[in-house]
Design an enzyme around this catalytic site. Structure first.
Site, PDB file in Angstrom:
ATOM      1  N   SER A 120      36.601 -18.513  33.677  1.00 44.67           N
ATOM      2  CA  SER A 120      36.254 -17.005  33.389  1.00 44.67           C
ATOM      3  C   SER A 120      37.250 -16.104  32.634  1.00 44.67           C
ATOM      4  O   SER A 120      37.434 -16.402  31.355  1.00 44.67           O
ATOM      5  CB  SER A 120      36.022 -16.428  34.849  1.00 44.67           C
ATOM      6  OG  SER A 120      35.132 -15.311  34.498  1.00 44.67           O
ATOM      7  N   HIS A 121      37.501 -15.016  33.406  1.00 48.73           N
ATOM      8  CA  HIS A 121      38.275 -13.819  32.740  1.00 48.73           C
ATOM      9  C   HIS A 121      39.713 -14.357  32.348  1.00 48.73           C
ATOM     10  O   HIS A 121      40.548 -13.532  31.712  1.00 48.73           O
ATOM     11  CB  HIS A 121      38.407 -12.597  33.294  1.00 48.73           C
ATOM     12  CG  HIS A 121      38.963 -12.788  34.713  1.00 48.73           C
ATOM     13  ND1 HIS A 121      38.430 -13.512  35.940  1.00 48.73           N
ATOM     14  CD2 HIS A 121      40.369 -12.409  35.035  1.00 48.73           C
ATOM     15  CE1 HIS A 121      39.419 -13.335  36.793  1.00 48.73           C
ATOM     16  NE2 HIS A 121      40.428 -12.817  36.466  1.00 48.73           N
ATOM     17  N   ASP A 284      33.218 -11.088  28.911  1.00 46.39           N
ATOM     18  CA  ASP A 284      34.370 -11.859  29.428  1.00 46.39           C
ATOM     19  C   ASP A 284      34.115 -13.595  29.027  1.00 46.39           C
ATOM     20  O   ASP A 284      33.346 -13.782  28.338  1.00 46.39           O
ATOM     21  CB  ASP A 284      34.836 -11.871  30.879  1.00 46.39           C
ATOM     22  CG  ASP A 284      33.834 -12.607  31.900  1.00 46.39           C
ATOM     23  OD1 ASP A 284      32.634 -12.829  31.371  1.00 46.39           O
ATOM     24  OD2 ASP A 284      34.179 -13.198  33.002  1.00 46.39           O
ATOM     25  N   ASP A 286      33.156 -16.334  30.361  1.00 45.77           N
ATOM     26  CA  ASP A 286      32.177 -17.105  30.669  1.00 45.77           C
ATOM     27  C   ASP A 286      31.031 -15.988  30.732  1.00 45.77           C
ATOM     28  O   ASP A 286      29.902 -16.557  31.250  1.00 45.77           O
ATOM     29  CB  ASP A 286      32.157 -17.906  31.963  1.00 45.77           C
ATOM     30  CG  ASP A 286      32.597 -16.797  33.198  1.00 45.77           C
ATOM     31  OD1 ASP A 286      32.958 -15.649  32.997  1.00 45.77           O
ATOM     32  OD2 ASP A 286      32.319 -17.329  34.235  1.00 45.77           O
ATOM     33  N   ASP A 288      29.803 -13.455  32.563  1.00 48.63           N
ATOM     34  CA  ASP A 288      29.062 -12.881  33.528  1.00 48.63           C
ATOM     35  C   ASP A 288      29.643 -11.336  33.630  1.00 48.63           C
ATOM     36  O   ASP A 288      28.954 -10.821  34.605  1.00 48.63           O
ATOM     37  CB  ASP A 288      29.349 -13.757  34.848  1.00 48.63           C
ATOM     38  CG  ASP A 288      30.741 -14.303  35.111  1.00 48.63           C
ATOM     39  OD1 ASP A 288      31.844 -13.662  34.207  1.00 48.63           O
ATOM     40  OD2 ASP A 288      31.065 -14.698  36.203  1.00 48.63           O
ATOM     41  N   ARG A 289      30.872 -11.152  33.059  1.00 55.55           N
ATOM     42  CA  ARG A 289      31.253  -9.561  33.225  1.00 55.55           C
ATOM     43  C   ARG A 289      30.676  -8.854  32.275  1.00 55.55           C
ATOM     44  O   ARG A 289      30.514  -9.106  30.917  1.00 55.55           O
ATOM     45  CB  ARG A 289      32.625  -9.554  33.296  1.00 55.55           C
ATOM     46  CG  ARG A 289      33.176 -10.393  34.607  1.00 55.55           C
ATOM     47  CD  ARG A 289      34.922  -9.997  34.562  1.00 55.55           C
ATOM     48  NE  ARG A 289      35.311 -10.749  35.724  1.00 55.55           N
ATOM     49  CZ  ARG A 289      36.498 -10.453  36.410  1.00 55.55           C
ATOM     50  NH1 ARG A 289      37.237  -9.368  35.830  1.00 55.55           N
ATOM     51  NH2 ARG A 289      37.306 -11.213  37.298  1.00 55.55           N
ATOM     52  N   LYS A 383      26.728 -13.118  38.537  1.00 56.17           N
ATOM     53  CA  LYS A 383      26.620 -11.802  37.745  1.00 56.17           C
ATOM     54  C   LYS A 383      26.508 -11.940  36.282  1.00 56.17           C
ATOM     55  O   LYS A 383      26.507 -13.214  36.054  1.00 56.17           O
ATOM     56  CB  LYS A 383      28.113 -11.348  37.927  1.00 56.17           C
ATOM     57  CG  LYS A 383      29.229 -11.881  37.566  1.00 56.17           C
ATOM     58  CD  LYS A 383      30.779 -11.015  37.974  1.00 56.17           C
ATOM     59  CE  LYS A 383      31.844 -11.885  37.616  1.00 56.17           C
ATOM     60  NZ  LYS A 383      32.364 -12.538  38.663  1.00 56.17           N
TER      61      LYS A 383
HETATM   62  C1  VG1 Z   1      38.311 -11.596  40.528  1.00 56.04           C
HETATM   63  C2  VG1 Z   1      37.595 -10.285  40.824  1.00 56.04           C
HETATM   64  C3  VG1 Z   1      36.293 -10.686  41.755  1.00 56.04           C
HETATM   65  C4  VG1 Z   1      35.361 -11.662  40.735  1.00 56.04           C
HETATM   66  C5  VG1 Z   1      36.304 -12.844  40.609  1.00 56.04           C
HETATM   67  C6  VG1 Z   1      35.476 -13.655  39.597  1.00 56.04           C
HETATM   68  O1  VG1 Z   1      38.761 -12.249  41.800  1.00 56.04           O
HETATM   69  O2  VG1 Z   1      38.359  -9.470  41.804  1.00 56.04           O
HETATM   70  O3  VG1 Z   1      35.560  -9.410  42.137  1.00 56.04           O
HETATM   71  O4  VG1 Z   1      34.488 -11.843  41.445  1.00 56.04           O
HETATM   72  O5  VG1 Z   1      37.574 -12.146  39.909  1.00 56.04           O
HETATM   73  O6  VG1 Z   1      35.394 -13.079  38.356  1.00 56.04           O
HETATM   74  P1  VG1 Z   1      40.233 -11.997  42.379  1.00 56.04           P
HETATM   75  O7  VG1 Z   1      40.187 -12.962  43.573  1.00 56.04           O
HETATM   76  O8  VG1 Z   1      41.142 -12.466  41.371  1.00 56.04           O
HETATM   77  O9  VG1 Z   1      40.394 -10.589  42.714  1.00 56.04           O
HETATM   78  V1  VG1 Z   1      35.217 -14.451  37.051  1.00 56.04           V
HETATM   79  O10 VG1 Z   1      34.211 -13.141  36.152  1.00 56.04           O
HETATM   80  O11 VG1 Z   1      37.012 -14.612  36.602  1.00 56.04           O
HETATM   81  O12 VG1 Z   1      34.371 -15.517  37.568  1.00 56.04           O
HETATM   82 CO    CO Z   2      33.591 -14.206  34.537  1.00 57.24          CO
END
Ligand code: VG1
Ligand code: CO
Length: 550
Positions: A120-121, A284, A286, A288-289, A383
């Site tokens: 993801s991000h 982002d 993937d 979803d953001r 998301k």
């Molecule tokens: C982070 C965000 C959370 C989100 C998760 C996955 O998690 O705070 O809100 O759902 O990333 O997003 P954490 O545990 O690092 O705070 V994604 O777009 O990276 O799947």
């Molecule tokens: Co993501």
């Protein structure tokens, strides 16, 4: 072709975090690392206790965000799926599927589940991160009982089943066989685009672009590009060049595809001044953001959720109104005020999209959101970045108003929740754990304590009881809620792969329109100082200020 069984040893540390298993690419490339995790997943899916039915003879969806190791992982998983009784895999062409698209494909094709290859991000490339997560039959992230079972399995695993079949071609649409299993290489965009057409007024948006409305969508060299190009520049007639950084690259071209004003600085620069586009957005790794930006105006994700809730009935897909809304605990309470005004329920869940699944499935909520640039609805169980962009486009089209004017009006009507997240990255794990442990121990003494004009009304470690299945998730973040409604929340990230990241969430409500334009960090400075005094962030970490404040 032959199915083979290999012996293996358990590998430590394969516990999925907030959203799947994420590790450095080098870790994932170790012999048997991916194989062990995938076999553990398949073993658990073969126990009907966890999935309702067994994996045998089922259809799985497979795809990822195109980061480094995506293509090799696809071939490994196909061989293992064939050896573990899967009948059919729907694979995104090129191994590509965004997270919301996986969700859409699972639902539209009534698949058993899906595997998303993405961190993801998190940054990508040979030195970056890789990840894998499983989505269940509803299209949503596996719940904690399933991920706990997979982790438990990784600790005792002794055998991996695979096939010695050669790699298949994944870059053209068509059907292949791996052992008895059929692999259909599908268009990664088609199902997702069909869902978007059901929700938004495409004619209206097409007309906006025809009349010269301008958008800059920065896909950050990640998987959002193909979707944004097909839908915005294809279907909706936005000029070519509307989508920038639109080719998914294995290292995201060195960008950090975590859309916030710091990582998407180039977009912010392009959105400044009278000549800038009407609307800006970024997605982002993937897709979803979403980050939503107006001309000289950045929208807080928490405000975005509140505003979408307030105006949902203007959008075709939500014309009948919302059943309810949900937000993660650290997300600001801006949406709570709108829900109250609309007379609908507002749920507060732990961080991570998996906690919204039951509420959506039970029809209790229609929209959900997180402060971390994530918003979505019951159209899928993830998301959805481009969905949010289309929602905002549709809304600007219906109201004829700019992003800044919509948000300004929202604050005047409901008040403004000043909100910011401060991330302290790369803290030694033991230092971060000690900080949280001491904070938890201090909670009983904090209630009632005064800090300047404020007194602590509630001090706890957030625990959530799922209202649908009764499951309990505790230790989800330390929160201090003050008598004026201000909040300070502390939690450790569950997605990082290096050291620990402390997330400090700050929120303060301002009803007076004359005071709503104060610079954000200034408006929250007193709360930040208070948080430091309580948790000793500076003293313990040596960091005088956060690595990133968004
Ligand atoms: C982070 C965000 C959370 C989100 C998760 C996955 O998690 O705070 O809100 O759902 O990333 O997003 P954490 O545990 O690092 O705070 V994604 O777009 O990276 O799947
Ligand atoms: Co993501």
């Amino acid at each position: 072709m032959a199915i083979q069984t290999f012996s293996t040893q358990p590998i430590a540390g394969q516990r999925p975090g907030t959203s799947g298993l994420r590790k450095k690419v080098a870790v994932f490339m170790q012999p048997m690392y991916l194989e062990n995790f995938v076999q553990s997943l398949f073993d658990v899916l073969n126990e009907p206790a966890h999935s309702g039915e067994s994996l045998q003879g089922q259809t799985l969806v497979l795809g990822g965000d195109g980061r480094y190791h995506n293509r090799a992982a696809v071939q490994t998983i196909l061989r293992m799926a064939a050896a573990n009784g899967v009948a059919r895999v729907l694979l995104g062409r090129g191994g590509i599927l965004s997270t919301p698209a996986v969700s859409a494909v699972i639902r539209r094709h009534k698949a058993f589940g899906g595997i998303v290859l993405s961190a993801s991000h998190n940054p990508g490339g040979l030195d970056g991160d890789f990840g894998i997560k499983y989505n269940a039959v509803n299209g949503g992230p596996a719940n904690e009982s399933l991920t706990d079972a997979v982790y438990a399995r990784t600790l005792v695993l002794s055998q991996v089943r695979s096939s010695d079949a050669p790699d298949i071609g994944i870059d053209q649409l068509g059907t292949h066989n791996v052992e008895q299993m059929q692999v259909e290489v599908i268009d990664p965009v088609a199902d997702y685009a069909a869902v978007m057409r059901e929700l938004f007024d495409f004619d209206l948006i097409r007309g906006m672009f025809k009349r010269g409305f301008t958008l800059r969508l920065d896909a950050m060299n990640a998987v959002g590009g193909p979707y944004a190009k097909a839908i915005l520049e294809g279907d909706l007639g936005a000029p070519v060049g509307t989508v920038v950084n639109g080719e998914p690259l294995e290292d995201f071209g060195g960008l950090h595809p975590d859309p916030n004003p710091v990582n998407a600085a180039d977009l912010i620069a392009h959105m400044s001044g009278p000549q800038s586009p009407d609307f800006g957005a970024a997605t982002d790794g993937d897709a979803d953001r979403n980050m939503v930006v107006g001309r000289d105006f950045v929208v807080s994700p928490s405000d975005s959720l509140a505003l979408m809730t307030a105006h949902a009935q203007l959008i075709p897909g939500y014309r009948v109104g919302l059943a309810g809304v949900a937000r993660s605990m650290p997300t600001s309470a801006a949406v709570d005020r709108v829900a109250r005004a609309l007379g609908i329920s507002c749920y507060e869940t732990p961080t991570g999209w998996k906690f919204f699944g039951n509420l959506l499935d039970a029809g209790r909520v229609t929209l959900c959101g997180e402060e971390s640039y994530g918003t979505g609805s019951n159209h899928v169980r993830e998301k959805d970045g481009l969905w949010a962009v289309l929602f905002w486009l549709n809304l600007q089209g219906v109201t004829g108003r700019s992003v800044a004017s919509l948000v300004g009006e929202h604050w005047r009507t409901y008040g403004r929740n000043f909100y910011s997240r401060h991330d302290y990255e790369g803290i030694p794990v033991d230092v971060a754990n000690a900080l949280m442990t001491d904070l938890r121990a201090a909670l009983p003494g904090l209630k009632g304590r005064r800090f300047g004009a404020r007194a602590v009304e509630l001090a706890d470690d957030f625990s959530y009881t799922d209202p649908v299945d009764g499951s309990v998730s505790s230790h989800q973040g330390v929160r201090l809620i003050f008598d004026d409604g201000a909040r300070v929340v502390f939690r450790l990230s569950g997605t990082g792969t290096e050291g620990a990241t402390l997330r400090l969430y700050l929120e303060r409500y301002e009803a007076d329109p004359a005071r709503q334009d104060e610079p954000l960090q200034q408006a929250l400075a007193e709360l930040a100082a208070l948080a430091d005094a309580v948790a000793g962030i500076h003293t313990r970490t040596g960091m005088a200020s956060p690595s990133v404040a968004t």
